[in-house]
Design a protein around this motif. Structure first.
Motif, PDB file in Angstrom:
ATOM      1  N   MET A   1     -35.128 -15.445  47.271  1.00  0.00           N
ATOM      2  CA  MET A   1     -34.238 -15.499  48.256  1.00  0.00           C
ATOM      3  C   MET A   1     -34.652 -15.837  49.650  1.00  0.00           C
ATOM      4  N   PRO A   2     -33.967 -16.504  50.622  1.00  0.00           N
ATOM      5  CA  PRO A   2     -34.351 -16.880  51.937  1.00  0.00           C
ATOM      6  C   PRO A   2     -34.693 -15.632  52.810  1.00  0.00           C
ATOM      7  N   VAL A   3     -36.003 -15.790  53.486  1.00  0.00           N
ATOM      8  CA  VAL A   3     -36.156 -14.398  54.135  1.00  0.00           C
ATOM      9  C   VAL A   3     -35.333 -14.595  55.745  1.00  0.00           C
ATOM     10  N   SER A   4     -34.822 -15.365  55.838  1.00  0.00           N
ATOM     11  CA  SER A   4     -34.023 -15.500  57.184  1.00  0.00           C
ATOM     12  C   SER A   4     -32.871 -14.545  57.123  1.00  0.00           C
ATOM     13  N   VAL A   5     -32.408 -13.884  56.189  1.00  0.00           N
ATOM     14  CA  VAL A   5     -31.185 -12.891  56.053  1.00  0.00           C
ATOM     15  C   VAL A   5     -32.044 -11.535  56.804  1.00  0.00           C
ATOM     16  N   LEU A   6     -31.351 -10.867  57.631  1.00  0.00           N
ATOM     17  CA  LEU A   6     -31.639  -9.686  58.239  1.00  0.00           C
ATOM     18  C   LEU A   6     -31.847  -8.555  56.958  1.00  0.00           C
ATOM     19  N   PRO A   7     -32.661  -7.488  57.285  1.00  0.00           N
ATOM     20  CA  PRO A   7     -32.754  -6.276  56.398  1.00  0.00           C
ATOM     21  C   PRO A   7     -31.366  -5.639  56.038  1.00  0.00           C
ATOM     22  N   GLU A   8     -30.691  -5.437  57.309  1.00  0.00           N
ATOM     23  CA  GLU A   8     -29.290  -4.929  56.909  1.00  0.00           C
ATOM     24  C   GLU A   8     -28.215  -5.778  56.385  1.00  0.00           C
ATOM     25  N   GLN A   9     -28.428  -6.971  56.005  1.00  0.00           N
ATOM     26  CA  GLN A   9     -27.519  -7.699  55.481  1.00  0.00           C
ATOM     27  C   GLN A   9     -27.967  -8.088  54.292  1.00  0.00           C
ATOM     28  N   ARG A  10     -29.295  -7.760  53.808  1.00  0.00           N
ATOM     29  CA  ARG A  10     -29.656  -7.814  52.519  1.00  0.00           C
ATOM     30  C   ARG A  10     -29.488  -6.468  51.915  1.00  0.00           C
ATOM     31  N   LEU A  11     -29.396  -5.260  52.568  1.00  0.00           N
ATOM     32  CA  LEU A  11     -28.936  -3.961  52.112  1.00  0.00           C
ATOM     33  C   LEU A  11     -27.602  -4.207  51.793  1.00  0.00           C
ATOM     34  N   VAL A  12     -26.545  -4.704  52.310  1.00  0.00           N
ATOM     35  CA  VAL A  12     -25.254  -5.016  52.049  1.00  0.00           C
ATOM     36  C   VAL A  12     -25.246  -5.688  50.848  1.00  0.00           C
ATOM     37  N   GLN A  13     -25.876  -6.770  50.504  1.00  0.00           N
ATOM     38  CA  GLN A  13     -25.740  -7.533  49.321  1.00  0.00           C
ATOM     39  C   GLN A  13     -26.422  -6.506  48.191  1.00  0.00           C
ATOM     40  N   LEU A  14     -27.387  -6.132  48.538  1.00  0.00           N
ATOM     41  CA  LEU A  14     -28.084  -5.089  47.415  1.00  0.00           C
ATOM     42  C   LEU A  14     -26.840  -3.917  46.877  1.00  0.00           C
ATOM     43  N   ARG A  15     -26.050  -3.648  47.741  1.00  0.00           N
ATOM     44  CA  ARG A  15     -25.319  -2.338  47.518  1.00  0.00           C
ATOM     45  C   ARG A  15     -24.134  -2.975  46.843  1.00  0.00           C
ATOM     46  N   TYR A  16     -23.768  -4.108  47.011  1.00  0.00           N
ATOM     47  CA  TYR A  16     -22.596  -4.934  46.204  1.00  0.00           C
ATOM     48  C   TYR A  16     -23.237  -4.957  44.710  1.00  0.00           C
ATOM     49  N   ALA A  17     -24.347  -5.373  44.705  1.00  0.00           N
ATOM     50  CA  ALA A  17     -25.100  -5.641  43.492  1.00  0.00           C
ATOM     51  C   ALA A  17     -25.232  -4.476  42.630  1.00  0.00           C
ATOM     52  N   MET A  18     -25.444  -3.104  43.237  1.00  0.00           N
ATOM     53  CA  MET A  18     -25.349  -1.943  42.389  1.00  0.00           C
ATOM     54  C   MET A  18     -23.882  -1.527  42.086  1.00  0.00           C
ATOM     55  N   VAL A  19     -22.938  -1.667  42.810  1.00  0.00           N
ATOM     56  CA  VAL A  19     -21.554  -1.325  42.258  1.00  0.00           C
ATOM     57  C   VAL A  19     -21.229  -2.316  41.248  1.00  0.00           C
ATOM     58  N   ALA A  20     -21.626  -3.379  41.089  1.00  0.00           N
ATOM     59  CA  ALA A  20     -21.371  -4.517  40.076  1.00  0.00           C
ATOM     60  C   ALA A  20     -22.180  -3.918  38.801  1.00  0.00           C
ATOM     61  N   ALA A  44     -16.314   6.999  42.809  1.00  0.00           N
ATOM     62  CA  ALA A  44     -17.630   6.820  43.187  1.00  0.00           C
ATOM     63  C   ALA A  44     -17.997   5.331  43.679  1.00  0.00           C
ATOM     64  N   LEU A  45     -17.752   4.522  42.674  1.00  0.00           N
ATOM     65  CA  LEU A  45     -18.006   3.196  42.879  1.00  0.00           C
ATOM     66  C   LEU A  45     -17.019   2.553  43.990  1.00  0.00           C
ATOM     67  N   ALA A  46     -15.735   2.821  43.789  1.00  0.00           N
ATOM     68  CA  ALA A  46     -14.744   2.165  44.495  1.00  0.00           C
ATOM     69  C   ALA A  46     -15.130   2.858  46.171  1.00  0.00           C
ATOM     70  N   LEU A  47     -15.245   4.206  46.233  1.00  0.00           N
ATOM     71  CA  LEU A  47     -15.584   4.504  47.895  1.00  0.00           C
ATOM     72  C   LEU A  47     -16.983   3.825  48.527  1.00  0.00           C
ATOM     73  N   LEU A  48     -18.041   3.614  47.428  1.00  0.00           N
ATOM     74  CA  LEU A  48     -18.972   3.048  48.057  1.00  0.00           C
ATOM     75  C   LEU A  48     -18.980   1.525  48.186  1.00  0.00           C
ATOM     76  N   ALA A  49     -18.036   0.849  47.447  1.00  0.00           N
ATOM     77  CA  ALA A  49     -17.788  -0.631  47.523  1.00  0.00           C
ATOM     78  C   ALA A  49     -16.777  -0.633  49.224  1.00  0.00           C
ATOM     79  N   LEU A  50     -16.021   0.368  49.289  1.00  0.00           N
ATOM     80  CA  LEU A  50     -15.193   0.313  50.512  1.00  0.00           C
ATOM     81  C   LEU A  50     -16.127   0.538  51.693  1.00  0.00           C
ATOM     82  N   ALA A  51     -17.042   1.700  51.673  1.00  0.00           N
ATOM     83  CA  ALA A  51     -17.672   1.886  52.851  1.00  0.00           C
ATOM     84  C   ALA A  51     -18.718   0.697  53.118  1.00  0.00           C
ATOM     85  N   ASN A  52     -19.341   0.041  51.827  1.00  0.00           N
ATOM     86  CA  ASN A  52     -20.172  -1.034  52.251  1.00  0.00           C
ATOM     87  C   ASN A  52     -19.277  -2.095  52.952  1.00  0.00           C
TER      88      ASN A  52
END
Length: 405
Positions: A1-20, A44-52
């Motif tokens: 994946m491109p390294v131009s994505v900020l770490p905070e944005q990468r964590l958001v993407q990773l969190r959605y992947a963990m919810v899925a 728990a998964l719904a609240l995590l997705a909403l918080a993300n």
């Protein structure tokens, strides 16, 4: 994946992947007959997705830490509904703490680690029973072992993947900082050189006027001497050339004028250079739309003259020039058919002053041209031509407004 994505944005993407991934795990458990408290797990998964979703729109350091705290709390709720501290998924407390230590060093990782330890300790006492299919304890132990393996694999993937991503990001930023420092150093050198040039121009102005006056007086006194008259005419021409050079230095700081036909202006400049260097054989070929007009900056012509002079000195008095206007870009190639450049010279061409023997002809003029073209948004590339000699390739974007970078 491109390294131009900020770490905070990468964590958001990773969190959605963990919810899925969590939803897939719950679906697999349901098909396998595992007894779970479905409502707390889904909550728990719904609240995590909403918080993300909400925190991703903030983009601050507090939002980053809040998201990691939400990861810990959502994991705690999942563990509460599936056996508590005995659940092998408890090892997933480590990645959020590690991410906090990497992205927000200081007191925050310690606080998040304390939260994870507190939640894990509470799960020893308060939790729902470990899910067992049909009361089979052997099956429950086997499920626990499988869960341990999957938890280890997931933790390794999260930690290695994210740390590797951060390493690539840091390496890219270090490279950008090094490039910025080199550019700043080159600009500082050019500013210092420009100041010295202005001082020298100011100092030369009076001596040139004095020498011109002396030439006129000598011409009036010894005009009948043919040999001396030729020398005086040559001296006047050289003094006029010096005055023109000083005038170009002054006009180079002025803004571009009105748009003019590019090829016509280039032909005029080449003809003027030809009169200054009658000893050089110049072969010019101009192509493209002769009606293309642009507001050409005055600083462009001294940069081109530097390359022409360099090619004339290196090429034994023969210079080839080809120019083309197409797609809003002036493409200019200047070739001398003698000599070649070493790999080291090609690598440093235009980046620093170089002392080299002819016929390479690489020195301060090329560096000045490189800096000038960079400021105009153009490029300069030096290559060894396949037919022999050195080729200087100039590419300059054309503008109608006279606004240059």
């Amino acid at each position: 994946m491109p390294v131009s994505v900020l770490p905070e944005q990468r964590l958001v993407q990773l969190r959605y992947a963990m919810v899925a991934l969590g939803l897939l795990a719950l679906a697999a458990a349901g098909f396998s007959g595992v007894e779970l408290a479905w409502l707390p797990c889904l909550a728990a998964l719904a609240l995590l997705a909403l918080a993300n979703f909400m925190l991703s729109r903030v983009g601050t350091r507090g939002a980053l830490l809040s998201g990691l705290a939400a990861d810990v709390l959502a994991l705690s709720l999942l563990l509460f509904a599936s056996g508590g501290a005995a659940n092998p998924l408890a090892s997933l407390y480590l990645p959020p703490v590690l991410f906090a230590a990497l992205l927000a060093p200081g007191a925050a990782p310690w606080l998040l680690g304390a939260l994870a330890l507190a939640c894990y300790g509470v799960l020893f006492v308060w939790h729902l029973p470990w899910p067992v299919a049909g009361g089979d304890s052997a099956y429950a132990f086997s499920l626990h072992l499988v869960g341990m393996w999957w938890t280890l694999a997931l933790s390794i993937a999260l930690i290695v993947g994210f740390v590797s991503y951060l390493s690539r990001t840091l390496a890219r930023r270090e490279a950008e900082l090094r490039a910025a420092r080199e550019t700043q150093l080159a600009n500082e050198q050019m500013v210092a050189l420009g100041v010295q040039a202005a001082i020298a121009a100011h100092a030369l102005s009076t001596p040139l006027s004095t020498l011109t006056l002396l030439c006129d007086e000598l011409g009036a006194d010894y005009g009948d001497d043919p040999a001396l008259g030729e020398d005086l005419a040559l001296m006047r021409g050289q003094l006029a050339h010096c005055r023109d050079a000083l005038a170009r230095l002054r006009h180079g700081a002025e803004p571009p004028g009105a748009p003019e036909p590019v090829l016509q202006a280039l032909a005029h400049q080449l003809e003027g250079w030809r009169t200054l260097r009658p000893d050089v054989v110049l072969a010019a070929r101009l192509a493209g739309d002769a009606g293309t007009c642009a507001a050409l900056p005055p600083a462009l012509w001294p940069a081109v003259c530097n390359l022409l002079n360099n090619a004339a000195e290196a090429g034994g008095g023969h210079v080839e020039v080809s120019a083309e206007v197409a797609g809003g870009v002036l493409a200019l190639d200047i070739v001398n058919r003698e000599g070649c450049l070493s790999d080291a010279q090609l690598a440093r061409a235009g980046l620093a002053p170089q002392v080299s023997a002819k016929p390479a002809g690489l020195g301060l003029g090329v560096m000045l041209t490189h800096v000038t073209l960079s400021r105009l948004g153009g490029t300069l590339t030096l290559t060894n031509d396949a037919a022999g000699g050195v080729r200087a390739c100039v590419r300059v974007p054309l503008t109608q407004t006279g606004e240059w970078g």
